[in-house]
Scaffold this motif. Sequence first.
Motif, PDB file in Angstrom:
ATOM      1  N   PHE A 173      -2.456  -5.303  -3.771  1.00  0.00           N
ATOM      2  CA  PHE A 173      -2.031  -3.930  -3.542  1.00  0.00           C
ATOM      3  C   PHE A 173      -3.200  -2.966  -3.507  1.00  0.00           C
ATOM      4  O   PHE A 173      -4.275  -3.223  -4.037  1.00  0.00           O
ATOM      5  N   GLU A 174      -2.953  -1.826  -2.836  1.00  0.00           N
ATOM      6  CA  GLU A 174      -3.898  -0.727  -2.721  1.00  0.00           C
ATOM      7  C   GLU A 174      -3.142   0.558  -3.036  1.00  0.00           C
ATOM      8  O   GLU A 174      -2.176   0.897  -2.361  1.00  0.00           O
ATOM      9  N   CYS A 181       0.844  -1.197   0.000  1.00  0.00           N
ATOM     10  CA  CYS A 181       0.000   0.000   0.000  1.00  0.00           C
ATOM     11  C   CYS A 181       0.874   1.239   0.000  1.00  0.00           C
ATOM     12  O   CYS A 181       1.767   1.373   0.838  1.00  0.00           O
ATOM     13  N   GLY A 182       0.617   2.113  -0.960  1.00  0.00           N
ATOM     14  CA  GLY A 182       1.385   3.336  -1.059  1.00  0.00           C
ATOM     15  C   GLY A 182       1.141   3.996  -2.390  1.00  0.00           C
ATOM     16  O   GLY A 182       0.204   3.647  -3.109  1.00  0.00           O
ATOM     17  N   PRO A 183       1.981   4.957  -2.776  1.00  0.00           N
ATOM     18  CA  PRO A 183       1.810   5.642  -4.055  1.00  0.00           C
ATOM     19  C   PRO A 183       2.052   4.713  -5.235  1.00  0.00           C
ATOM     20  O   PRO A 183       2.614   3.625  -5.090  1.00  0.00           O
ATOM     21  N   GLY A 184       1.625   5.177  -6.413  1.00  0.00           N
ATOM     22  CA  GLY A 184       1.682   4.331  -7.606  1.00  0.00           C
ATOM     23  C   GLY A 184       3.048   3.796  -7.941  1.00  0.00           C
ATOM     24  O   GLY A 184       3.193   2.625  -8.316  1.00  0.00           O
ATOM     25  N   ASP A 185       4.103   4.618  -7.797  1.00  0.00           N
ATOM     26  CA  ASP A 185       5.421   4.147  -8.169  1.00  0.00           C
ATOM     27  C   ASP A 185       5.898   3.026  -7.248  1.00  0.00           C
ATOM     28  O   ASP A 185       6.635   2.122  -7.675  1.00  0.00           O
ATOM     29  N   LEU A 186       5.471   3.046  -5.995  1.00  0.00           N
ATOM     30  CA  LEU A 186       5.812   1.955  -5.084  1.00  0.00           C
ATOM     31  C   LEU A 186       5.185   0.653  -5.563  1.00  0.00           C
ATOM     32  O   LEU A 186       5.835  -0.404  -5.557  1.00  0.00           O
TER      33      LEU A 186
END
Length: 359
Positions: A241-242, A216-221
């Motif tokens: 993922f979220e 879970c985190g920003p798109g690039d992660l």
Amino acid sequence: MRFDFHTLNVRSVDRQTPDAVAITFDLPDTVNGAFDFRPGQYLTLRATVDGEELRRTYSICSRPGEDCLRVGVKVLEGGKFSSWANRTLQAGDRIEVMEPEGRFGVDVGGSHDYLLIAAGSGITPMLSIAASVLSREPQSRVTLVYGNRTTNAIMFLEDLEDLKDTYLDRFNIIHLMSREEQDVDILNGRIDAAKLKDLAERGIIEPASADAVLICGPGDLIENTSQALKDLGVAEDRILFERFTPADGQSPRKAPSAAAKAAAAEGVHVEAILDGRRREFDIAQPGQTVLEAGLAAGIDVPHSCTGGMCCTCRCKIVEGSGEMIVNYSLKPWEIEQGFTLACQTRPTSKKLVLDFDAV
């Protein structure tokens, strides 16, 4: 309505970091199980800020069965709702909250070995997942890799330390700092493919043996770690993922296709089936989405994040055609069966019939 809002009392607003708070809501007896949730799901909050109705989604960080609900809200640059929640909202206020939604998370029960990967405010669903699994699955283990810039930016640090103290043998937390030097070199830097590979090679994490890896985190992660985990032997169906990029931080939208422009130029008639009733409205503006046109016509089309991530506006095309700007939540089988996201859909036909009741 399929997605009901309830007015809940704010029990407390607790400062977590200089730019993040935890908001706890009381659960009145009258909700009768409406707020039962699966660890990992989110709430949609609705409020009027400076005369504008805003909706934002925030993952639940409390455990199922508690007498309250809690979410974490971090201020985003230019974020109207997050700024308001951090600077204005206080105990005793009342706010509209939608019943829990979301596909991310786990079903609690049995015995599991989970690897959780989070960055920044992406910790919120992970806190609920870790606490629920550890308390209700006595044989399960949880490893959390949590990335932040500095120590004072760590949300729910005290809660995480309490979990560690309570479940010493079954909960392992690895803090990575990108802008604060730590004594152990491997703990410095961001979460990326190289870092995960290094952690795995040193035996600090064991992704290939995990029952599931949740991110879970920003798109690039998401992009960077998903591919790295596959390279480390994790099956794709075990990577969940979220995305944590709310509406306040969305990128500019791509231009409509020639077909969408042509349809809008001629005028599109939309029929939306909501709770068994048929609502009608028109689209005549190039680039306008179904959600935008419906709201402009005074129709309360189900929605939440407006960024293609939460699936609240999921519906099925039963007549006509459309194109999505982005899609972060629908599965391939759903698209094959004609499902789309109203917040991202531009019609490419003169008539479009959407069924929001379809499952």
